[in-house]
Design a protein around this motif. Structure first.
Motif, short mmCIF file in Angstrom:
data_model
loop_
_atom_site.label_atom_id
_atom_site.label_comp_id
_atom_site.label_asym_id
_atom_site.label_seq_id
_atom_site.Cartn_x
_atom_site.Cartn_y
_atom_site.Cartn_z
N PHE A 1 0.84 -1.19 0.00
CA PHE A 1 0.00 0.00 0.00
C PHE A 1 0.88 1.25 0.00
O PHE A 1 1.94 1.27 0.61
CB PHE A 1 -0.88 0.04 1.24
CG PHE A 1 -1.98 -0.99 1.28
CD1 PHE A 1 -2.03 -2.06 0.40
CD2 PHE A 1 -2.99 -0.89 2.23
CE1 PHE A 1 -3.03 -3.00 0.46
CE2 PHE A 1 -4.01 -1.81 2.31
CZ PHE A 1 -4.03 -2.88 1.42
N THR A 2 0.38 2.28 -0.66
CA THR A 2 1.08 3.57 -0.68
C THR A 2 0.08 4.68 -0.44
O THR A 2 -0.91 4.79 -1.16
CB THR A 2 1.79 3.80 -2.03
OG1 THR A 2 2.70 2.73 -2.28
CG2 THR A 2 2.56 5.12 -2.00
N ILE A 3 0.36 5.50 0.57
CA ILE A 3 -0.47 6.67 0.82
C ILE A 3 0.20 7.87 0.19
O ILE A 3 1.42 8.02 0.23
CB ILE A 3 -0.70 6.87 2.34
CG1 ILE A 3 -1.73 7.95 2.61
CG2 ILE A 3 0.60 7.16 3.08
CD1 ILE A 3 -2.19 8.05 4.06
N SER A 4 -0.61 8.72 -0.43
CA SER A 4 -0.07 9.92 -1.06
C SER A 4 -1.09 11.03 -0.95
O SER A 4 -2.23 10.81 -0.51
CB SER A 4 0.30 9.64 -2.52
OG SER A 4 -0.85 9.27 -3.26
N GLN A 5 -0.71 12.21 -1.38
CA GLN A 5 -1.59 13.36 -1.20
C GLN A 5 -1.48 14.30 -2.39
O GLN A 5 -0.46 14.36 -3.06
CB GLN A 5 -1.22 14.08 0.08
CG GLN A 5 0.19 14.63 0.05
CD GLN A 5 0.82 14.80 1.42
OE1 GLN A 5 1.52 13.94 1.91
NE2 GLN A 5 0.51 15.92 2.02
N ASP A 6 -2.55 15.03 -2.61
CA ASP A 6 -2.58 16.11 -3.58
C ASP A 6 -3.02 17.35 -2.82
O ASP A 6 -4.21 17.54 -2.56
CB ASP A 6 -3.55 15.79 -4.72
CG ASP A 6 -3.55 16.84 -5.81
OD1 ASP A 6 -3.21 18.01 -5.52
OD2 ASP A 6 -3.89 16.51 -6.95
N ASN A 7 -2.05 18.16 -2.42
CA ASN A 7 -2.37 19.32 -1.58
C ASN A 7 -3.16 20.38 -2.31
O ASN A 7 -3.88 21.15 -1.69
CB ASN A 7 -1.09 19.91 -1.02
CG ASN A 7 -0.46 19.02 0.04
OD1 ASN A 7 -1.14 18.18 0.63
ND2 ASN A 7 0.82 19.18 0.28
N ALA A 8 -3.06 20.42 -3.62
CA ALA A 8 -3.82 21.41 -4.39
C ALA A 8 -5.32 21.09 -4.37
O ALA A 8 -6.16 21.98 -4.49
CB ALA A 8 -3.32 21.47 -5.82
N LYS A 9 -5.62 19.80 -4.20
CA LYS A 9 -7.03 19.37 -4.24
C LYS A 9 -7.53 18.89 -2.88
O LYS A 9 -8.69 18.51 -2.75
CB LYS A 9 -7.19 18.24 -5.25
CG LYS A 9 -6.86 18.64 -6.69
CD LYS A 9 -7.05 17.46 -7.63
CE LYS A 9 -6.73 17.85 -9.06
NZ LYS A 9 -6.88 16.69 -10.00
N ASN A 10 -6.66 18.89 -1.86
CA ASN A 10 -7.02 18.38 -0.54
C ASN A 10 -7.51 16.93 -0.61
O ASN A 10 -8.54 16.57 -0.03
CB ASN A 10 -8.11 19.26 0.11
CG ASN A 10 -7.65 20.68 0.33
OD1 ASN A 10 -6.46 20.97 0.38
ND2 ASN A 10 -8.61 21.59 0.46
N ILE A 11 -6.77 16.12 -1.30
CA ILE A 11 -7.13 14.71 -1.48
C ILE A 11 -5.99 13.83 -0.97
O ILE A 11 -4.82 14.11 -1.24
CB ILE A 11 -7.44 14.38 -2.95
CG1 ILE A 11 -8.67 15.15 -3.42
CG2 ILE A 11 -7.67 12.88 -3.12
CD1 ILE A 11 -9.00 14.93 -4.89
#
Length: 125
Positions: A68-78
């Motif tokens: 599993f890999t957790i990641s983020q898109d700070n521009a979209k708050n996802i």
């Protein structure tokens, strides 16, 4: 108003992949520890992966490391959870949750304050 909305769950066979998404409102997302937790029938909620929205190393429970890999898109708050090499024991309701502080290893459901409604992941053998 706190909003955490999960999507991306479904049914796959062993070895398959899914990507979960958690869309958060800006207030909830900013500066929070964002986590994915799961709950199998008859069991408590297990913290699977966590990441600080402002950056930093992610944390994973041992059973999902390397898969599993957790990641983020700070521009979209996802926040995303990419799940590969899925196993039947990964079957559970997966929840996105927020903690308005730092992340750390071996977090529990008690560490998190706000929750999404969950998305079901079913892995068949």
């Amino acid at each position: 108003q706190v909003q955490l909305v999960e999507s991306g769950g479904g049914s796959v066979q062993t070895g398959g992949s899914l990507r979960l998404s958690c869309a958060a409102d800006a207030y909830t997302y900013g500066g929070s520890c964002m986590g994915w937790l799961r709950q199998a029938p008859g069991q408590g909620r297990e913290a699977v992966a966590m990441i600080k929205s402002s950056g930093g190393d992610p944390y994973y429970t041992n059973s999902v490391k390397g898969r599993f890999t957790i990641s983020q898109d700070n521009a979209k708050n996802i926040v995303y959870l990419q799940m590969n090499a899925l196993k039947p024991e990964d079957t559970a309701m997966y929840y996105c949750a927020a903690r308005y502080a730092y992340c750390y290893f071996l977090m529990t459901q008690a560490d998190f304050v706000d929750w999404g409604q969950g998305t079901q992941v079913t892995v068949s053998s």
